[in-house]
Each structure stands twice: as structure tokens, then as C-alpha cells.
Scaffold this active site. Structure first.
Site, PDB file in Angstrom:
ATOM      1  N   ASP A  92       0.861  -1.169   0.000  1.00 43.31           N
ATOM      2  CA  ASP A  92       0.000   0.000   0.000  1.00 43.31           C
ATOM      3  C   ASP A  92       0.907   1.232   0.000  1.00 43.31           C
ATOM      4  O   ASP A  92       1.997   1.214   0.554  1.00 43.31           O
ATOM      5  CB  ASP A  92      -0.878  -0.037   1.256  1.00 43.31           C
ATOM      6  CG  ASP A  92      -1.945   1.034   1.258  1.00 43.31           C
ATOM      7  OD1 ASP A  92      -1.999   1.823   0.295  1.00 43.31           O
ATOM      8  OD2 ASP A  92      -2.724   1.087   2.220  1.00 43.31           O
ATOM      9  N   ASP A 267      -7.569  -7.442   0.351  1.00 40.95           N
ATOM     10  CA  ASP A 267      -6.733  -7.514   1.553  1.00 40.95           C
ATOM     11  C   ASP A 267      -7.547  -6.990   2.715  1.00 40.95           C
ATOM     12  O   ASP A 267      -8.458  -6.185   2.539  1.00 40.95           O
ATOM     13  CB  ASP A 267      -5.469  -6.662   1.410  1.00 40.95           C
ATOM     14  CG  ASP A 267      -5.762  -5.180   1.650  1.00 40.95           C
ATOM     15  OD1 ASP A 267      -5.508  -4.691   2.768  1.00 40.95           O
ATOM     16  OD2 ASP A 267      -6.263  -4.506   0.725  1.00 40.95           O
TER      17      ASP A 267
END
Length: 372
Positions: A92, A267
Site C-alpha cells: 500500500d 486484503d
């Protein structure tokens, strides 16, 4: 894109199953990525994570840039070597912290200025620095553009401003990323729950051109139905021939409903967070192992599972561990939950390949108490 071919092998309605090929191994889709925020999937070794069937894990740029630091990570050979994970890693960009740590961050056209939640030290994260940290220091296989995410509810003007800043940061991220042989860059669609903004975001992302496309700005408080309603129009706006990644989602029913709408990758911290708090996810729904009804239950969480935590320990023993606040209880429940999420995505892949996804979806909804 040639280095990350995405082979869609079967479809069933909007649901699809395929393989995203990377230099470090294939990612079977639909895929669930266990979250290893700071270089560890909490409470689990990499061998335990691999045993669950996970093809890829996720790390977080914001946390890794604070500890152990990107330059140190690079000196130590990158995140794969550092933590001992041989498969692909997606990172991320740090953009989610723009929202979640808004009290200690400031957004400008140029960058995000952070104060560390650890020691208050100041940090600047630009799109270019985010790409440098992910691609060159951490050594990620899939890199996310830096974006700005807004919480829910958001006024349309605020959502539009964040979406357009994210689009401009996407252009800068793409320019900084350049041409790389063994790494991929994903753009992030934003726009809250507003269809016109999601459409504009998608058009700008497609014009820039990315290896994959993420759906950001959901699972931020809007609730399951609003998420599904938004996915109805925002997922089809993204290119069908590239992977679609729904960020930060979610509960098992969220995954099933998102796959039904054409999403490929997920996720979420939920499996390990639940495990640390005594909750086990199962085919029949979540179980609170603290509950006294499990005190003498000699059955395992899942006798058919390949995961030892699911198969080899009784609910009575797990209840005892949780009530006694033993670390082993957190480990076993986290391991079981990650294994369950992997089993869920595997079952969806099989159902899609067999042309039976809608039947699977109906059965799953009924088991989890969701109206048809």
C-alpha cells in the site's frame, strides 16, 4: 504489462477466475492477501502463512518507512529477504493513513506531511518518494500509486477534490515508476459513493495506463449494502482485461459479493485482528470462542481443513486458551482465520470454473444470514 500477464481462465456472470503471473510466482484470483503491515502477518511465521495457501501478502509503506526505515530495508536486501517471504508482495502506498491518521497529517498538492504516530517525527511523502520506497527500497512486486482517501460520509465536492488530486498523483506516480521489467504499478479509483466521480476517476486512470486497477475509498464506514451498491457501477468502469483490487475489504460476505461484481483481489486485517480477539471465521459464520458454550466442545473448527489450527485443536481447548489469555490462542485463531479466507477464495475459484458461482453465492448468503 507483458511481465505481469493476467490470464482470465473462466467467468460466471461478472465473477471471474484467473492467474496474475509475476516473477516471484503466480497469484490465483480471486485472491486474498494477508496483511503484513510492518513486515509480519501478525502472530504468524511466513511458513504458516504459506501453508494456508496464500500466494501474496501485503506490506504498508507508511509503517515500513518509520520502522525499520526504507534505506535500512534496502541495505538488508529488501522486504522479501528481510522477512523470509519468497512469494510476491504488494505494498500500500501510505495513502490510507492520510485519512486514518488525519490528525497528524496534512495534504497539499505536492505531498502528504506526516507526524509519526510513534515518536512525532516529521516525514514528507510525495508520489515520487512513495514509488521510490516501494519499488527501490522495499522491493515490492506490486506498487500502489499514492492517493488521497476520504472517509464516509463525504460531501461530493470533498470527494471530487480528493479524487482529482489522486488522479494527478497517479500521473506523477506513473512518471516516477517508469519502465520496469519485474514490477507492476496499480492505479487507484476514488470518488466515494458518487457514480459520476468514479466514472471520471476511471477515465483518468485508463488514460494514464496502469498494470492493474484498485478500488479505493470503500470499507471506510459506508456499510455492506452501500459498498455493494457502489461496486455495482464502479467495478465495471475498470478495464476487464486487467486485475481489479478492492482495497481493505473485508468480511467473508463482502468478498463473495465483490467477486460477484467482478473483483479479483482483496486484503484486510480482519482475519488476524479477529484471531487476536478470540473470534474464528467459519463456513457457518463467526464464532466467539470466549463463549461458555464452547467450554466442553470437543469438535475442531474445521475437520476437513488442511490447516492444523483448524483441524487439530478442539473448540474447548481454544476456548481455554482465549479465556486464559494465552498467546497460543491468538496464534492458532489467526492461523485458522487466514486459512479460512484462503479456503473461501479457493472455493470461489472452483465454483466460477465449474459455472456454479451463483449457487455457491446463494448458499453462502443463506449460511451467513443474508437475505437473498
Amino acid at each position: 504489462m507483458a511481465e505481469f500477464p493476467f490470464d482470465i481462465q473462466a467467468t460466471d456472470g461478472a465473477a471471474r477466475t484467473g492467474v496474475l503471473k509475476t516473477a516471484r510466482g503466480d497469484i490465483r484470483t480471486p485472491a486474498f492477501m494477508p496483511v503484513g503491515t510492518a513486515g509480519t502477518v501478525k502472530a504468524l511465521s511466513v511458513d504458516m502463512v504459506a501453508q494456508t495457501g496464500a500466494d501474496i501478502i501485503l506490506g504498508n509503506t507508511y509503517h515500513l518507512m518509520l520502522r525499520p526505515g526504507p534505506e535500512r530495508l534496502q541495505r538488508l536486501g529488501g522486504l522479501h529477504k528481510f522477512m523470509g517471504w519468497k512469494g510476491p508482495i504488494l505494498t500500500d502506498s501510505g495513502g490510507f493513513q492520510v485519512m486514518s491518521l488525519s490528525g497528524i497529517s496534512k495534504v497539499t498538492e505536492e505531498a502528504v506531511a506526516f507526524r509519526s504516530h510513534i515518536d512525532g517525527s516529521k516525514h514528507i511523502l510525495t508520489p515520487e518518494r512513495s514509488i521510490e520506497i516501494q519499488a527501490d527500497r522495499i522491493g515490492s512486486d506490486i506498487i500502489m500509486q499514492l492517493d488521497e482517501c476520504v472517509s464516509y460520509p463525504a460531501e461530493e465536492a470533498r470527494a471530487a477534490s480528493a479524487m482529482r488530486l489522486s488522479a494527478r498523483w497517479g500521473d506523477r506516480s506513473k512518471a516516477a515508476f517508469g519502465a520496469r521489467e519485474h514490477q507492476a504499478l496499480f492505479g487507484i479509483q476514488q470518488g466515494s459513493t458518487f457514480e459520476a466521480l468514479r466514472r471520471e476517476s476511471s477515465e483518468r486512470l485508463i488514460e494514464t495506463g496502469f498494470d492493474g486497477y484498485a478500488i479505493g475509498g470503500l470499507a471506510v464506514g459506508e456499510g455492506h449494502q452501500a459498498m455493494c451498491d457502489t461496486l455495482d457501477f464502479c467495478a465495471p468502469l475498470l478495464p476487464a482485461h486487467r486485475p481489479r483490487y478492492l482495497m481493505g475489504v473485508g468480511k467473508p460476505i463482502d468478498l463473495v459479493e465483490a467477486v460477484a461484481r467482478g473483483v479479483d483481489m482483496f486484503d484486510c486485517v480482519l482475519p488476524t485482528r479477529s484471531g487476536r480477539h478470540g473470534q474464528a471465521w467459519t463456513w457457518e459464520g463467526p464464532l466467539a470462542l470466549k463463549n461458555a458454550r464452547f467450554a466442553e466442545d470437543e469438535t475442531p473448527l474445521d475437520a476437513t481443513s488442511d490447516c492444523p489450527a483448524s483441524r487439530d485443536y478442539s473448540k474447548a481447548y481454544l476456548h481455554h486458551l482465549v479465556k486464559s489469555e494465552e498467546i497460543l490462542g491468538q496464534i492458532l485463531l489467526s492461523w485458522h482465520n487466514i486459512a479460512f479466507f484462503q479456503a473461501l477464495t479457493a472455493a470461489m475459484r472452483s465454483a466460477i470454473a465449474a459455472g456454479q458461482f451463483e449457487a455457491f453465492r446463494r448458499d453462502f448468503r443463506a449460511r451467513h444470514g443474508v437475505d437473498a
